[in-house]
Scaffold this active site. Structure first.
Site, PDB file in Angstrom:
ATOM      1  N   HIS A  42      -0.781   8.520   8.988  1.00 30.82           N
ATOM      2  CA  HIS A  42      -2.357   7.741  10.403  1.00 30.82           C
ATOM      3  C   HIS A  42      -1.216   7.555  11.533  1.00 30.82           C
ATOM      4  O   HIS A  42      -2.221   6.543  12.067  1.00 30.82           O
ATOM      5  CB  HIS A  42      -3.095   6.761   9.552  1.00 30.82           C
ATOM      6  CG  HIS A  42      -4.365   6.158   9.765  1.00 30.82           C
ATOM      7  ND1 HIS A  42      -5.198   5.956   8.978  1.00 30.82           N
ATOM      8  CD2 HIS A  42      -4.247   7.825  10.780  1.00 30.82           C
ATOM      9  CE1 HIS A  42      -6.369   6.454   9.212  1.00 30.82           C
ATOM     10  NE2 HIS A  42      -6.194   7.220  10.551  1.00 30.82           N
ATOM     11  N   ASP A  63     -10.421   3.798   6.371  1.00 34.51           N
ATOM     12  CA  ASP A  63      -9.807   3.512   5.935  1.00 34.51           C
ATOM     13  C   ASP A  63      -9.647   2.519   4.668  1.00 34.51           C
ATOM     14  O   ASP A  63     -10.413   1.466   5.603  1.00 34.51           O
ATOM     15  CB  ASP A  63      -8.336   3.212   6.838  1.00 34.51           C
ATOM     16  CG  ASP A  63      -7.178   3.114   6.495  1.00 34.51           C
ATOM     17  OD1 ASP A  63      -6.738   2.564   5.388  1.00 34.51           O
ATOM     18  OD2 ASP A  63      -6.094   3.974   7.585  1.00 34.51           O
ATOM     19  N   HIS A  92      -6.981   0.064   5.106  1.00 34.32           N
ATOM     20  CA  HIS A  92      -6.205  -0.530   6.095  1.00 34.32           C
ATOM     21  C   HIS A  92      -7.264  -0.686   7.099  1.00 34.32           C
ATOM     22  O   HIS A  92      -7.118   0.047   7.441  1.00 34.32           O
ATOM     23  CB  HIS A  92      -4.870  -0.334   5.631  1.00 34.32           C
ATOM     24  CG  HIS A  92      -4.717  -0.258   4.649  1.00 34.32           C
ATOM     25  ND1 HIS A  92      -4.916   1.293   3.795  1.00 34.32           N
ATOM     26  CD2 HIS A  92      -3.909  -1.384   3.833  1.00 34.32           C
ATOM     27  CE1 HIS A  92      -3.760   1.153   2.439  1.00 34.32           C
ATOM     28  NE2 HIS A  92      -3.479  -0.338   2.504  1.00 34.32           N
ATOM     29  N   ASP A 116      -5.255  -1.117  10.186  1.00 31.42           N
ATOM     30  CA  ASP A 116      -3.912  -0.851  11.206  1.00 31.42           C
ATOM     31  C   ASP A 116      -4.543  -1.253  12.322  1.00 31.42           C
ATOM     32  O   ASP A 116      -4.308  -0.222  13.377  1.00 31.42           O
ATOM     33  CB  ASP A 116      -4.223   1.234  11.143  1.00 31.42           C
ATOM     34  CG  ASP A 116      -4.303   1.647   9.302  1.00 31.42           C
ATOM     35  OD1 ASP A 116      -3.498   1.436   9.072  1.00 31.42           O
ATOM     36  OD2 ASP A 116      -4.427   2.866   9.269  1.00 31.42           O
ATOM     37  N   HIS A 142       2.603   2.932  10.948  1.00 32.50           N
ATOM     38  CA  HIS A 142       1.068   3.748  10.884  1.00 32.50           C
ATOM     39  C   HIS A 142      -0.141   2.196  10.559  1.00 32.50           C
ATOM     40  O   HIS A 142      -1.507   3.061  10.102  1.00 32.50           O
ATOM     41  CB  HIS A 142       0.699   4.393   9.368  1.00 32.50           C
ATOM     42  CG  HIS A 142       1.431   3.749   8.048  1.00 32.50           C
ATOM     43  ND1 HIS A 142       0.501   4.343   6.697  1.00 32.50           N
ATOM     44  CD2 HIS A 142       1.761   2.276   8.326  1.00 32.50           C
ATOM     45  CE1 HIS A 142       1.503   3.280   6.314  1.00 32.50           C
ATOM     46  NE2 HIS A 142       1.584   2.400   6.463  1.00 32.50           N
ATOM     47  N   ASP A 147      -9.001   8.257   6.441  1.00 33.44           N
ATOM     48  CA  ASP A 147      -7.689   7.928   5.394  1.00 33.44           C
ATOM     49  C   ASP A 147      -8.340   7.857   4.446  1.00 33.44           C
ATOM     50  O   ASP A 147      -9.273   7.482   4.000  1.00 33.44           O
ATOM     51  CB  ASP A 147      -6.840   6.575   5.526  1.00 33.44           C
ATOM     52  CG  ASP A 147      -5.628   6.214   5.317  1.00 33.44           C
ATOM     53  OD1 ASP A 147      -5.082   7.126   3.939  1.00 33.44           O
ATOM     54  OD2 ASP A 147      -4.599   5.947   5.671  1.00 33.44           O
ATOM     55  N   ASP A 160      -7.282   7.057   1.409  1.00 39.25           N
ATOM     56  CA  ASP A 160      -6.865   5.823   0.667  1.00 39.25           C
ATOM     57  C   ASP A 160      -7.787   5.267   1.358  1.00 39.25           C
ATOM     58  O   ASP A 160      -7.888   4.058   0.237  1.00 39.25           O
ATOM     59  CB  ASP A 160      -5.292   5.159   0.569  1.00 39.25           C
ATOM     60  CG  ASP A 160      -5.468   4.130   2.282  1.00 39.25           C
ATOM     61  OD1 ASP A 160      -6.177   3.910   3.136  1.00 39.25           O
ATOM     62  OD2 ASP A 160      -4.486   4.108   2.669  1.00 39.25           O
ATOM     63  N   GLU A 168      -3.057  11.015   5.609  1.00 39.12           N
ATOM     64  CA  GLU A 168      -1.932  10.042   4.114  1.00 39.12           C
ATOM     65  C   GLU A 168      -2.617  10.750   2.533  1.00 39.12           C
ATOM     66  O   GLU A 168      -1.972   9.992   1.545  1.00 39.12           O
ATOM     67  CB  GLU A 168      -3.198   9.170   3.923  1.00 39.12           C
ATOM     68  CG  GLU A 168      -2.431   7.972   5.158  1.00 39.12           C
ATOM     69  CD  GLU A 168      -1.032   7.224   5.529  1.00 39.12           C
ATOM     70  OE1 GLU A 168      -0.658   7.836   4.185  1.00 39.12           O
ATOM     71  OE2 GLU A 168      -0.676   7.038   6.654  1.00 39.12           O
TER      72      GLU A 168
END
Length: 298
Positions: free
Chosen positions: A99, A122, A124, A126, A139, A227, A229, A272
């Protein structure tokens, strides 16, 4: 629609090999043909060049950011390719890789659009910087850098200055946020809807709020950065940083459909995938399913 398929075989941002194979893995599964079946004119622009850096040299250019110069180089080239795609009235579909490429995509979009939003789906945020990152993995920093927060080599990528206003950033599906990220969210009053928020408010209400804010801010374009995830860890073993209590495939489809139907989504990242982390092909199959679904609404 004319789609420019841009592969970015980059793993330096996550410091875990395998994710760099994502663009070619998806090609081998037939992703280009899939897009064409959904009535798109697809131009496969190949993979961006990623310089080879030895692991022992990953801190050569900064003691808190791994592989910094290589990441900057790839992102600068990506930014120009995204900008050039938009200039040619094509939709840049950026396939990662990790990412950290989001900074290049956003930088290219920002140079083209006057008042853009970034929607970051996402697990996360980031939004770390070199000062707050617990890992040194870039990332985890691209969205902060795009907002002008962090090291100037990142914030000034492609052209000097902020790429997107913090009030035009939306983070959806987050559930693994570091201490520095939580402080940044508070300091900038970012539009963040965690999975807990989504469960509490309901997806329909979350998307209504997002769309109302887009209208209120008079947004003329969305860069959508997805992403895998964001999905629950049980669904995507083939990704580097899976997190439990994530979104279902149907929940992701609901969000993606509603965003694309605004007709404001003008570019997208899909990142990812790491097929080296699982036996079988369950994760890449979900990726193909999502790309197929997305392309039907573009």
């Amino acid at each position: 629609m004319k789609i420019n398929f841009i592969g970015v075989p980059l793993f330096y941002g996550c410091d875990r090999e395998g994710v760099n194979l994502g663009p070619n893995d998806l090609r081998e599964k037939g992703v280009i043909e899939l897009l064409e079946r959904n009535n798109h004119e697809v131009y496969d622009l190949g993979n961006l060049h990623v310089p080879e850096i030895l692991e022992c040299d990953k801190y050569t250019h900064h003691n808190k950011m791994k592989y910094l110069n290589a990441i900057l180089n790839v992102n600068k080239n990506l930014a120009h390719q995204v900008y050039s795609s938009l200039e040619s009235k094509s939709f840049p579909l950026v396939i990662g890789g990790d990412h950290s490429l989001g900074l290049g995509s956003i930088s290219g979009c920002s140079k083209y659009h006057d008042n853009m939003a970034v929607i970051w789906i996402d697990a996360h945020g980031d939004i770390n910087t070199h000062e707050t990152s617990p890992s040194g993995n870039v990332h985890g920093m691209p969205l902060a850098a795009a907002m002008g927060i962090g090291h100037d080599t990142l914030t000034d990528l492609y052209y000097q200055g902020q790429k997107v206003k913090p009030e035009n950033v939306f983070i959806l599906g987050a559930r693994d946020l570091d201490e520095g990220e939580l402080k940044l969210i508070e300091d900038y009053n970012l539009n963040v809807y965690t999975t807990e928020d989504i469960r509490k408010l309901g997806l329909e209400e979350v998307m209504r709020r997002v769309q109302n804010t887009l209208i209120e801010k008079k947004i003329d374009a969305i860069h959508l950065s997805y992403d895998i995830d964001s999905l629950d860890s049980t669904l995507v073993p083939g990704t580097g940083t899976p997190v439990a209590d994530g979104l279902s495939v149907d929940e992701c489809k609901y969000m993606l459909k509603h965003l694309i139907e605004t007709r404001l989504v003008k570019s997208m990242d899909f990142v990812e995938l790491n097929t080296k982390l699982e036996e079988g092909d369950s994760t890449i199959s979900i990726c193909m399913e999502l790309i197929d679904y997305i392309s039907k609404y573009l």
